[in-house]
Design an enzyme around this catalytic site. Structure first.
Site, PDB file in Angstrom:
ATOM      1  N   ARG A 279      27.919  88.799  14.310  1.00  0.00           N
ATOM      2  CA  ARG A 279      28.219  89.152  15.700  1.00  0.00           C
ATOM      3  C   ARG A 279      26.936  89.385  16.496  1.00  0.00           C
ATOM      4  O   ARG A 279      26.010  90.024  16.010  1.00  0.00           O
ATOM      5  CB  ARG A 279      29.084  90.419  15.744  1.00  0.00           C
ATOM      6  CG  ARG A 279      30.406  90.215  15.040  1.00  0.00           C
ATOM      7  CD  ARG A 279      31.307  91.413  15.175  1.00  0.00           C
ATOM      8  NE  ARG A 279      32.538  91.177  14.432  1.00  0.00           N
ATOM      9  CZ  ARG A 279      33.539  92.040  14.326  1.00  0.00           C
ATOM     10  NH1 ARG A 279      33.444  93.216  14.945  1.00  0.00           N
ATOM     11  NH2 ARG A 279      34.616  91.749  13.643  1.00  0.00           N
ATOM     12  N   ARG A 294      25.951  99.397  13.535  1.00  0.00           N
ATOM     13  CA  ARG A 294      26.229  98.228  14.377  1.00  0.00           C
ATOM     14  C   ARG A 294      25.140  97.196  14.136  1.00  0.00           C
ATOM     15  O   ARG A 294      24.001  97.351  14.568  1.00  0.00           O
ATOM     16  CB  ARG A 294      26.243  98.652  15.849  1.00  0.00           C
ATOM     17  CG  ARG A 294      26.682  97.545  16.794  1.00  0.00           C
ATOM     18  CD  ARG A 294      26.592  98.010  18.226  1.00  0.00           C
ATOM     19  NE  ARG A 294      27.576  99.024  18.538  1.00  0.00           N
ATOM     20  CZ  ARG A 294      28.820  98.761  18.941  1.00  0.00           C
ATOM     21  NH1 ARG A 294      29.211  97.525  19.067  1.00  0.00           N
ATOM     22  NH2 ARG A 294      29.658  99.732  19.219  1.00  0.00           N
ATOM     23  N   GLU A 366      34.612 103.589  12.981  1.00  0.00           N
ATOM     24  CA  GLU A 366      35.722 102.653  12.875  1.00  0.00           C
ATOM     25  C   GLU A 366      35.485 101.730  11.685  1.00  0.00           C
ATOM     26  O   GLU A 366      34.519 100.976  11.656  1.00  0.00           O
ATOM     27  CB  GLU A 366      35.820 101.837  14.168  1.00  0.00           C
ATOM     28  CG  GLU A 366      36.950 100.831  14.146  1.00  0.00           C
ATOM     29  CD  GLU A 366      36.860  99.860  15.320  1.00  0.00           C
ATOM     30  OE1 GLU A 366      36.395 100.276  16.393  1.00  0.00           O
ATOM     31  OE2 GLU A 366      37.244  98.704  15.127  1.00  0.00           O
ATOM     32  N   SER A 369      40.542  97.804  11.921  1.00  0.00           N
ATOM     33  CA  SER A 369      41.401  97.609  13.077  1.00  0.00           C
ATOM     34  C   SER A 369      42.603  96.840  12.584  1.00  0.00           C
ATOM     35  O   SER A 369      42.441  95.754  12.043  1.00  0.00           O
ATOM     36  CB  SER A 369      40.694  96.759  14.125  1.00  0.00           C
ATOM     37  OG  SER A 369      40.061  97.554  15.071  1.00  0.00           O
ATOM     38  N   ARG A 408      29.922 100.379   6.906  1.00  0.00           N
ATOM     39  CA  ARG A 408      30.312 101.689   7.425  1.00  0.00           C
ATOM     40  C   ARG A 408      30.926 102.562   6.330  1.00  0.00           C
ATOM     41  O   ARG A 408      30.771 103.782   6.343  1.00  0.00           O
ATOM     42  CB  ARG A 408      31.287 101.527   8.593  1.00  0.00           C
ATOM     43  CG  ARG A 408      30.582 100.921   9.796  1.00  0.00           C
ATOM     44  CD  ARG A 408      31.454 100.850  11.005  1.00  0.00           C
ATOM     45  NE  ARG A 408      30.718 100.298  12.133  1.00  0.00           N
ATOM     46  CZ  ARG A 408      31.258 100.000  13.309  1.00  0.00           C
ATOM     47  NH1 ARG A 408      32.562 100.220  13.503  1.00  0.00           N
ATOM     48  NH2 ARG A 408      30.524  99.521  14.276  1.00  0.00           N
TER      49      ARG A 408
END
Length: 442
Positions: A279, A294, A366, A369, A408
């Site tokens: 990403r 991130r 997070e 999802s 994470r």
RNA sequence: GGAGGGAUGGCCGAGUGGACGAAGGCGGUUGUCUUGAAAACAACUGUGGCGCAAGUCACCGGGGGUUCGAAUCCCUCUCCCUCCGCCA
């Protein structure tokens, strides 16, 4: 496996929402777009273009009918030796052809614009999604576990990882630039252990089939899952050929059944894959810059389901639990967050985030999802099934969820399980994957 | 990367300009026969758009062209196969 019933050979590109539904539920659609705060969604333009498209189509088809019958007549006349009459008709059909080609050209333009507009309309939310303009309206609907307490000040993973020599930030940056890192020794092995254990749980206990998919996909796949055309700016791609690096395994996994008709009794189809994700993360420089929260490349285990529409919501619940169970077995405190309308992704009709507590940086991270897309992706990717033998085909519902995002989880384990002596306790379920080790020592 | 050969319905496979949405076979569904099954025989059997419907239009890998008319001729792209080269 016998899942494929047939394959579409030709057809229009992605078609997004059901245009008939849109025509008949104008107000509901407007309301949905307002809830999503989707001010730029060109749904009204799409409806106008649809109108124009159908008018043109009717005209063109009437002319084509004229041409078809005329041509047949010409053939007959020639065979009957009535050359003169045939030539007269031929001249007239020539004119008809010219009119058709002008109209067809216009029709093509309208259809292209129409499709472009349709592809930019987001999925309307489920009725029970909290309504709010932004993430401030997200609602924590479940909490599990207790945050660990320490009789010392817990270190954030960027310190701890470096001290234990399991994360190397400097080398990562040297090799590839900012937001790159490398895992080393027990750190790399911890990631491998997590990945393997996740896959084992999902395949052995939750009924998923493990897949090793391509990490480079074509544009068409990205459109199918909804990453394109709107979100191309977060994707990496090859400069010469039609290859895009996947931002999540959702893309190849969902596209496994693109342009296919599944057998009803094969549903639900459940896939899981561990892949790297790439990403661009075009956030402001400096934000989330420390650590590996991130980054441009990370490993993630992703679950994707293809289900019968009536089971969509229960499948979302079980999918979410499949992810939550991993957190529980790892002993990581987590919470489930219902995402508000204004924070919902373009494709999701309803979404739960799972956030894990990380004691060192003191944040909820997070790590998953879980989304239900209804038939939104299925329309774009043309994934159908046949509910009844010999009956009409319907779009399946698709879902996906991380189970789980790796760096994470590594952060959370390192930070939550750190000890006064500087070591980190390895969660019991992972020890068989770590050669029996109980701790990571410096 | 080089040289050739291909792509037609669920599958196999005909079709090289005119009633072709497409022969024939297989498979599938239904019916007849049979106590039942098999066999045999018969009928049906692709997808999508528009339309209340009748119907009509589109689709023979994708796109473009020639023509009154294209599965069929021309251009182009993609994919597959064979041989050579290269490589994990």
């Amino acid at each position: 496996m016998g899942i494929i019933f047939s394959v579409r050979k030709k057809g229009r590109e992605a078609i997004m929402l059901d245009i008939r539904w849109m025509r008949e539920h104008r107000e509901e659609l407007a309301e949905a777009m307002a809830k999503l705060n989707a001010v730029d969604a060109p749904w009204e333009r799409a409806l106008d273009l649809d109108e124009e498209r159908r008018t043109l189509l009717t005209e063109v088809e009437a002319l084509r009918m004229e041409r078809n019958t005329g041509s047949k007549e010409i053939g007959r006349l020639f065979q009957a030796g009535e050359t003169e009459e045939a030539n007269v008709l031929k001249a007239r059909m020539g004119e008809v052809r010219d009119v058709i080609s002008v109209l067809e050209e216009r029709l093509n333009e309208v259809e292209a614009e129409y499709e472009n507009a349709m592809l930019r309309i987001p999925n309307p939310p489920e009725p029970d999604v909290p309504v709010a303009p932004d993430e401030g309206g997200n609602v924590v609907i479940k909490e599990w576990g207790e945050k660990p307490s320490f009789d010392f000040t817990p270190e954030p993973h960027w310190d701890l990882g470096e001290r234990l020599d399991v994360i190397d930030f400097e080398r990562g940056v040297k090799i590839s630039g900012s937001r790159f890192y490398l895992l080393k020794g027990a750190g790399a092995r911890l990631q491998r252990a997590l990945s393997a254990w996740f896959l084992d749980v999902h395949t052995a206990q939750h009924g998923y089939t493990e897949i090793y998919p391509p990490f480079l996909v074509r544009e068409r796949c990205m459109v199918g899952t909804g990453n394109l055309p709107k979100f191309g700016d977060v994707l990496y791609r090859d400069a010469e050929e039609d290859y895009w690096l996947i931002p999540t395994a959702e893309v190849p996994l969902t596209n496994i059944h693109r342009d296919e008709i599944l057998e009803a009794d094969a549903l639900p189809v459940k896939y899981v894959a561990s892949t790297p994700c790439f990403r661009r993360e075009k956030v402001a420089a400096g934000r989330d810059a420390r650590g590996i929260k991130r980054v441009h490349q990370f490993q993630k285990v992703e679950m994707v389901k293809f289900v019968e529409p009536s089971t969509g919501r229960e499948e979302l619940e079980s999918l979410t639990q499949d992810a939550e169970e991993l957190c529980e077995q790892l002993g990581l405190p987590y919470r489930r967050v219902a995402i508000a309308t204004g924070d919902l992704s373009f494709v999701a009709a309803i979404k739960y985030d799972i956030e894990v507590w990380a004691a060192g940086c003191g944040e909820w991270l997070e790590v998953s999802s879980c989304s239900l897309f209804r038939d939104f992706q299925a329309r774009r990717a043309n994934i159908r099934y046949r509910p009844e033998e010999g009956g009409k085909t319907e779009y399946v519902y698709t879902l996906n969820g991380s189970g789980l995002a790796l760096p994470r989880i590594i952060i959370a384990i390192l930070e939550n399980n750190q000890q006064a002596d500087g070591s980190v306790v390895i969660p019991e379920v992972l020890r068989p994957y770590m050669g029996g080790a109980e701790k990571i020592n410096g």
